[in-house]
Design a protein around this motif. Structure first.
Motif, PDB file in Angstrom:
ATOM      1  N   ARG A   1      35.921   3.304 -23.093  1.00  0.00           N
ATOM      2  CA  ARG A   1      36.347   4.691 -23.339  1.00  0.00           C
ATOM      3  C   ARG A   1      37.447   5.100 -22.364  1.00  0.00           C
ATOM      4  NH1 ARG A   1      30.403   6.532 -24.466  1.00  0.00           N
ATOM      5  NH2 ARG A   1      30.474   6.641 -26.741  1.00  0.00           N
TER       6      ARG A   1
ATOM      7  N   GLN B   1      39.074   3.290 -29.121  1.00  0.00           N
ATOM      8  CA  GLN B   1      38.509   4.263 -30.056  1.00  0.00           C
ATOM      9  C   GLN B   1      37.184   3.706 -30.583  1.00  0.00           C
ATOM     10  OE1 GLN B   1      39.833   7.359 -30.562  1.00  0.00           O
ATOM     11  NE2 GLN B   1      41.212   6.688 -28.939  1.00  0.00           N
ATOM     12  N   LEU B   2      36.110   4.417 -30.262  1.00  0.00           N
ATOM     13  CA  LEU B   2      34.784   3.996 -30.674  1.00  0.00           C
ATOM     14  C   LEU B   2      34.252   4.938 -31.738  1.00  0.00           C
ATOM     15  CD1 LEU B   2      33.483   3.385 -27.052  1.00  0.00           C
ATOM     16  CD2 LEU B   2      34.181   1.648 -28.692  1.00  0.00           C
ATOM     17  N   PRO B   3      33.475   4.407 -32.680  1.00  0.00           N
ATOM     18  CA  PRO B   3      32.913   5.294 -33.708  1.00  0.00           C
ATOM     19  C   PRO B   3      31.957   6.318 -33.080  1.00  0.00           C
ATOM     20  CG  PRO B   3      32.138   3.022 -33.982  1.00  0.00           C
ATOM     21  CD  PRO B   3      33.087   3.041 -32.833  1.00  0.00           C
ATOM     22  N   SER B   4      31.919   7.486 -33.672  1.00  0.00           N
ATOM     23  CA  SER B   4      31.045   8.554 -33.155  1.00  0.00           C
ATOM     24  C   SER B   4      29.601   8.291 -33.486  1.00  0.00           C
ATOM     25  CB  SER B   4      31.408   9.894 -33.748  1.00  0.00           C
ATOM     26  OG  SER B   4      32.779  10.113 -33.707  1.00  0.00           O
TER      27      SER B   4
END
Length: 142
Positions: free
Chosen positions: A134, A139-142
């Motif tokens: 992060r 970009q990580l999924p929510s």
């Protein structure tokens, strides 16, 4: 134990402390003296089958993150050493496919070392890799 004698636990702690110092100095070849030939690394972030692979991963992380390790806590029981670490660095090279951001980063790790006959034979790692990702903009999924 009489005064002046060093316990096995103290020797094991010293071994892991010296390893951290060697890694911070980036003396990867010096790591050989700390590990048994049968060393197994149990880090869910990567698949390492031997010390040479571990040294390459650490070197690549240094090149990308320019980090230093701080030992926050360290203790030993029998043939195991547990160390709580904080890594501080700067994202100066491509890491996990993300080009350098020049952002300051820090993350923590809990590591358990099993030591036999003065050598590390096994290591378990639980690091805050998600937090690091992060910080560098993955970009990580929510």
């Amino acid at each position: 134990m009489s005064i002046g004698q060093v316990s096995v636990e103290q020797e094991n702690i010293r071994l892991v402390e010296q390893l951290c110092d060697v890694v911070n100095r980036r003396n990867y070849d010096e790591m050989d003296k700390f590990f048994a030939a049968t060393f197994v690394d149990r880090n869910p972030a990567w698949s390492v089958t031997n010390l040479e692979q571990l040294k390459k991963i650490i070197s690549a992380a240094h090149q990308a993150l320019d980090q230093q390790i701080t030992q926050d806590e360290i203790f030993s029981s029998n043939n195991r050493v547990v160390v709580l670490l904080t890594f501080h660095g700067k994202h100066i090279g491509t890491f996990l496919g993300i080009p350098a951001t020049n952002k300051l980063v820090s993350w923590t790790s809990i590591e358990v070392y099993r030591i036999e006959e003065g050598k590390i034979v096994e290591r378990w790692v639980q690091a805050d890799t998600l937090g690091l990702m992060r910080q560098i903009g993955v970009q990580l999924p929510s």
